[in-house]
Design a protein around this motif. Sequence first.
Motif, short mmCIF file in Angstrom:
data_model
loop_
_atom_site.label_atom_id
_atom_site.label_comp_id
_atom_site.label_asym_id
_atom_site.label_seq_id
_atom_site.Cartn_x
_atom_site.Cartn_y
_atom_site.Cartn_z
N SER A 51 0.84 -1.21 0.00
CA SER A 51 0.00 0.00 0.00
C SER A 51 0.87 1.25 0.00
N LEU A 52 2.00 1.21 0.74
CA LEU A 52 2.90 2.36 0.74
C LEU A 52 3.52 2.57 -0.64
N GLN A 53 3.92 1.48 -1.29
CA GLN A 53 4.50 1.60 -2.63
C GLN A 53 3.48 2.15 -3.62
N SER A 54 2.24 1.68 -3.53
CA SER A 54 1.23 2.18 -4.45
C SER A 54 0.95 3.66 -4.20
N THR A 55 0.90 4.06 -2.93
CA THR A 55 0.69 5.48 -2.60
C THR A 55 1.87 6.30 -3.08
N TRP A 56 3.08 5.81 -2.87
CA TRP A 56 4.27 6.55 -3.29
C TRP A 56 4.33 6.67 -4.82
N SER A 72 4.33 10.15 -6.75
CA SER A 72 5.45 10.56 -7.59
C SER A 72 5.01 10.78 -9.03
N VAL A 73 4.01 10.07 -9.50
CA VAL A 73 3.54 10.25 -10.86
C VAL A 73 2.69 11.52 -10.96
N ASP A 74 1.79 11.71 -10.02
CA ASP A 74 0.85 12.81 -10.12
C ASP A 74 1.23 14.03 -9.29
N GLY A 75 1.90 13.83 -8.12
CA GLY A 75 2.02 14.92 -7.17
C GLY A 75 3.24 15.78 -7.29
#
Length: 161
Positions: A87-92, A96-99
Amino acid sequence: MVDFGFDKLVLIGAVALVVLGPERLPRVARTVGTLLGKAQRYVSDVKAEVNRSIELEELQKMKGQFQTAVNDVQSSVQEQMDAANQSLQSTWSDLSVDGTNADGTIGGYGSPVPVYERPKKNWRLKRGATPVWFKQQQGVRRHAQSGAARVARFRPSRRAP
């Protein structure tokens, strides 16, 4: 075991007195007593060994139960860690892609991504700031010295008495 009453022991003693005679009876009685003592010690040693083996089997069963419990806990913790890491990797990856922007700010809020920088410490400067007299008092070596030189330095002198 065989149960001997007092009357049977008296009868055995009387027969032994008649057969062996009064001279040899005390020596034979001591020998029989010694052999009975050894037999009792042997039986108690066998009992102790059996008890130890039973306790060892029980401890091995308990060890197996604890090992399975530890493996269950370890697998559940590992599953939880994997889920949290995923879940942390998906959030990261979403962040990183959008934020992030091109200038390194997150989400357009104007705060740059912190970069780790090693603290600037100069331990040689700190060691060099210690006075020489204090190093001598504390026994800090100031110069490298070989093992043979160190032995020669601290070897007692050879004076004749």
